[in-house]
Design an enzyme around this catalytic site. Structure first.
Site, PDB file in Angstrom:
ATOM      1  N   TYR A 147      -7.690 -18.265  -6.677  1.00  0.00           N
ATOM      2  CA  TYR A 147      -7.075 -17.080  -7.288  1.00  0.00           C
ATOM      3  C   TYR A 147      -6.344 -16.312  -6.181  1.00  0.00           C
ATOM      4  O   TYR A 147      -6.956 -15.664  -5.350  1.00  0.00           O
ATOM      5  CB  TYR A 147      -8.114 -16.171  -7.967  1.00  0.00           C
TER       6      TYR A 147
ATOM      7  N   SER B 117     -17.902 -26.796 -12.141  1.00  0.00           N
ATOM      8  CA  SER B 117     -16.991 -26.257 -13.146  1.00  0.00           C
ATOM      9  C   SER B 117     -16.002 -27.331 -13.576  1.00  0.00           C
ATOM     10  O   SER B 117     -15.604 -28.171 -12.758  1.00  0.00           O
ATOM     11  CB  SER B 117     -16.247 -25.053 -12.551  1.00  0.00           C
ATOM     12  N   ASN B 118     -15.655 -27.295 -14.841  1.00  0.00           N
ATOM     13  CA  ASN B 118     -14.708 -28.271 -15.411  1.00  0.00           C
ATOM     14  C   ASN B 118     -15.228 -29.707 -15.325  1.00  0.00           C
ATOM     15  O   ASN B 118     -14.433 -30.647 -15.292  1.00  0.00           O
ATOM     16  CB  ASN B 118     -13.337 -28.149 -14.725  1.00  0.00           C
TER      17      ASN B 118
ATOM     18  N   PHE C 271     -12.335 -18.290 -20.178  1.00  0.00           N
ATOM     19  CA  PHE C 271     -11.386 -17.942 -21.253  1.00  0.00           C
ATOM     20  C   PHE C 271     -12.137 -17.512 -22.516  1.00  0.00           C
ATOM     21  O   PHE C 271     -11.805 -17.960 -23.619  1.00  0.00           O
ATOM     22  CB  PHE C 271     -10.457 -19.113 -21.605  1.00  0.00           C
ATOM     23  N   PRO C 272     -13.159 -16.650 -22.391  1.00  0.00           N
ATOM     24  CA  PRO C 272     -13.930 -16.265 -23.571  1.00  0.00           C
ATOM     25  C   PRO C 272     -13.081 -15.583 -24.657  1.00  0.00           C
ATOM     26  O   PRO C 272     -13.395 -15.662 -25.835  1.00  0.00           O
ATOM     27  CB  PRO C 272     -14.991 -15.300 -23.020  1.00  0.00           C
TER      28      PRO C 272
ATOM     29  N   SER D 243      -7.703 -16.005 -23.383  1.00  0.00           N
ATOM     30  CA  SER D 243      -6.665 -15.238 -22.673  1.00  0.00           C
ATOM     31  C   SER D 243      -6.198 -14.009 -23.460  1.00  0.00           C
ATOM     32  O   SER D 243      -5.015 -13.660 -23.431  1.00  0.00           O
ATOM     33  CB  SER D 243      -5.470 -16.132 -22.321  1.00  0.00           C
TER      34      SER D 243
HETATM   35  P1  NAP Z   1     -10.135 -14.232 -20.912  1.00  0.00           P
HETATM   36  O1  NAP Z   1     -11.406 -13.640 -20.425  1.00  0.00           O
HETATM   37  O2  NAP Z   1     -10.168 -15.130 -22.074  1.00  0.00           O
HETATM   38  O3  NAP Z   1      -9.085 -13.087 -21.223  1.00  0.00           O
HETATM   39  C1  NAP Z   1      -8.988 -11.989 -20.373  1.00  0.00           C
HETATM   40  C2  NAP Z   1      -7.917 -11.061 -20.920  1.00  0.00           C
HETATM   41  O4  NAP Z   1      -8.337 -10.496 -22.145  1.00  0.00           O
HETATM   42  C3  NAP Z   1      -7.712  -9.880 -20.001  1.00  0.00           C
HETATM   43  O5  NAP Z   1      -6.892 -10.213 -18.914  1.00  0.00           O
HETATM   44  C4  NAP Z   1      -7.094  -8.894 -20.951  1.00  0.00           C
HETATM   45  O6  NAP Z   1      -5.718  -9.305 -21.173  1.00  0.00           O
HETATM   46  C5  NAP Z   1      -7.894  -9.156 -22.216  1.00  0.00           C
HETATM   47  N1  NAP Z   1      -9.087  -8.276 -22.347  1.00  0.00           N
HETATM   48  C6  NAP Z   1     -10.205  -8.275 -21.600  1.00  0.00           C
HETATM   49  N2  NAP Z   1     -11.085  -7.356 -22.046  1.00  0.00           N
HETATM   50  C7  NAP Z   1     -10.496  -6.779 -23.119  1.00  0.00           C
HETATM   51  C8  NAP Z   1     -10.899  -5.770 -24.018  1.00  0.00           C
HETATM   52  N3  NAP Z   1     -12.090  -5.182 -23.934  1.00  0.00           N
HETATM   53  N4  NAP Z   1     -10.054  -5.409 -25.000  1.00  0.00           N
HETATM   54  C9  NAP Z   1      -8.870  -6.003 -25.114  1.00  0.00           C
HETATM   55  N5  NAP Z   1      -8.424  -6.966 -24.292  1.00  0.00           N
HETATM   56  C10 NAP Z   1      -9.229  -7.359 -23.302  1.00  0.00           C
HETATM   57  O7  NAP Z   1      -9.387 -15.048 -19.750  1.00  0.00           O
HETATM   58  P2  NAP Z   1      -9.512 -15.083 -18.205  1.00  0.00           P
HETATM   59  O8  NAP Z   1      -9.623 -13.736 -17.581  1.00  0.00           O
HETATM   60  O9  NAP Z   1      -8.426 -15.928 -17.716  1.00  0.00           O
HETATM   61  O10 NAP Z   1     -10.896 -15.857 -17.954  1.00  0.00           O
HETATM   62  C11 NAP Z   1     -12.100 -15.162 -17.613  1.00  0.00           C
HETATM   63  C12 NAP Z   1     -12.568 -15.518 -16.236  1.00  0.00           C
HETATM   64  O11 NAP Z   1     -12.971 -16.908 -16.208  1.00  0.00           O
HETATM   65  C13 NAP Z   1     -11.488 -15.437 -15.144  1.00  0.00           C
HETATM   66  O12 NAP Z   1     -11.265 -14.135 -14.686  1.00  0.00           O
HETATM   67  C14 NAP Z   1     -12.055 -16.369 -14.114  1.00  0.00           C
HETATM   68  O13 NAP Z   1     -12.975 -15.667 -13.307  1.00  0.00           O
HETATM   69  C15 NAP Z   1     -12.726 -17.435 -14.940  1.00  0.00           C
HETATM   70  N6  NAP Z   1     -11.917 -18.682 -15.099  1.00  0.00           N
HETATM   71  C16 NAP Z   1     -12.426 -19.829 -14.597  1.00  0.00           C
HETATM   72  C17 NAP Z   1     -11.734 -21.021 -14.726  1.00  0.00           C
HETATM   73  C18 NAP Z   1     -12.313 -22.271 -14.147  1.00  0.00           C
HETATM   74  O14 NAP Z   1     -11.587 -23.270 -14.004  1.00  0.00           O
HETATM   75  N7  NAP Z   1     -13.577 -22.296 -13.816  1.00  0.00           N
HETATM   76  C19 NAP Z   1     -10.498 -21.054 -15.383  1.00  0.00           C
HETATM   77  C20 NAP Z   1     -10.012 -19.872 -15.916  1.00  0.00           C
HETATM   78  C21 NAP Z   1     -10.726 -18.692 -15.781  1.00  0.00           C
HETATM   79  P3  NAP Z   1      -4.462  -8.331 -21.376  1.00  0.00           P
HETATM   80  O15 NAP Z   1      -4.841  -6.977 -20.914  1.00  0.00           O
HETATM   81  O16 NAP Z   1      -3.351  -8.968 -20.612  1.00  0.00           O
HETATM   82  O17 NAP Z   1      -4.170  -8.415 -22.835  1.00  0.00           O
END
Ligand code: NAP
Length: 309
Positions: free
Chosen positions: A59, A156-157, A205-206, A209
């Site tokens: 990151y 992971s993955n 990605f809970p 995104s």
């Molecule tokens: P995510 O949790 O599915 O989505 C996060 C996005 O949702 C935020 O950037 C924000 O987007 C929105 N959000 C969050 N809280 C909210 C709320 N309370 N109300 C409204 N919108 C809200 O996706 P992610 O952040 O990409 O994934 C989570 C974490 O997983 C990452 O930060 C990372 O640490 C980890 N990850 C790991 C891998 C891996 O390969 N192991 C891959 C991907 C991610 P907006 O404000 O832009 O709308």
């Protein structure tokens, strides 16, 4: 109310609502990130008792670890359960995945430096490579654990087969994989295996995104990775939005909003002990903690299951 959970077989206890920090300094993933805002997200999380922070070498690259490390310095180290990941190797302009034991050792050393800390609570092999035997890769992490450099072991993955190989000696505490209401493959073989083997499954990605946060409509446009994500394209995007809307009455009835219902649903799945929603603003961090107030009935759980089945 103490709702802390134990991560896998480790001795780590965390708030089940953690923080994903790929938008904290993740300049290679999101355009125009404000680093001070990112640090404020991390600070807010810790101040609110969200002690489980998730970062990774890639990151930024490197920058997310550095920024998280800077904020950690403002607190007592033991207040924070820090997870990071490594396996990406830069070769000139190319990036390859490397799980060789010697490379993982270097990856842990590099993360310790960038985070400016003496130990990492949870170190994940970020992606599997094609040729390293997975038990050998994890064997190196076990050595690093014995030396006190890391406190628990994650992958992971990994596919279920790769996880089984990695966990031959029973050393894996956590697997992180993509899982959300739109992507439920893990339910087939992965979650039964992790539940049987005391491994915590942390879904990434809970919110798909942000799609599962219930705030987009068909006119919303994106200028980041989502611009190419099939979930966000044309007719599929409209149908996905309609499914998310069906969660609204369930959320309203409980006095919360859609994201809280979504996160609470995951925490009801076998072996999903914690979630790490990403946040770009401090207000989102505070908001996500409302999940701890949600109690879903069996009826709610199967209704949500049905909407996204
Ligand atoms: P995510 O949790 O599915 O989505 C996060 C996005 O949702 C935020 O950037 C924000 O987007 C929105 N959000 C969050 N809280 C909210 C709320 N309370 N109300 C409204 N919108 C809200 O996706 P992610 O952040 O990409 O994934 C989570 C974490 O997983 C990452 O930060 C990372 O640490 C980890 N990850 C790991 C891998 C891996 O390969 N192991 C891959 C991907 C991610 P907006 O404000 O832009 O709308």
């Amino acid at each position: 109310m103490d709702k802390s959970i134990r991560l896998g077989k480790s001795d780590l206890h965390i708030n089940p609502i953690g923080l994903g920090t790929n938008a904290v300094g993740g300049h290679n993933l999101y355009p125009n990130l404000d680093e001070e805002q990112g640090k404020d997200v991390v600070r807010t999380a810790i101040n609110q008792g969200m002690n489980f922070l998730d970062t990774a070498f890639i990151y930024g690259p490197e920058r997310s670890e550095e920024l998280v490390g800077q904020v950690m310095k403002e607190y007592k180290r033991e207040e924070i359960i820090l997870a990071t990941k490594g396996a990406h190797e830069f070769k000139g302009d190319d990036v390859v995945i490397n799980n060789r034991p010697e490379f993982l050792k270097q990856a842990v050393e590099g993360s310790l430096k960038r985070l400016d800390t003496d130990y990492i609570d949870l170190f994940y092999i970020h992606f599997p490579d094609e040729d390293t035997p997975k038990d050998e890769a994890v064997g190196m992490l076990k050595d690093l654990k014995d030396q006190g450099k890391i406190r628990s072991i994650g992958v992971s993955n990994f596919s279920v087969e790769q996880l089984k190989e990695a966990n031959k000696d029973g050393y894996v505490d956590v697997i992180q994989g993509e899982y959300n209401l739109f992507k439920r493959e893990a339910e087939k073989d992965m979650l039964p295996y992790t539940a049987d083997n005391q491994i915590s499954f942390v879904p990434y990605f809970p919110f798909a995104s942000g799609l599962l946060a219930g705030k987009y409509d068909e006119n919303t446009t994106f200028n980041d990775l989502r611009a190419k994500d099939p979930l966000f394209q044309g007719e599929a995007f409209k149908q996905n939005l309609a499914k998310v809307e069906q969660l609204r009455p369930i959320a309203e009835q409980k006095g919360v909003e859609i994201p809280h219902i979504v996160l609470a649903w995951y925490l009801n799945q076998p072996s999903i002990d914690a979630v790490i929603p990403g946040a770009k603003r401090a207000s989102q961090v505070i908001d996500n903690l409302k999940t701890l107030e949600v109690s879903l009935t069996d009826d709610d759980i199967s209704k949500i299951d049905h909407i996204f089945s």
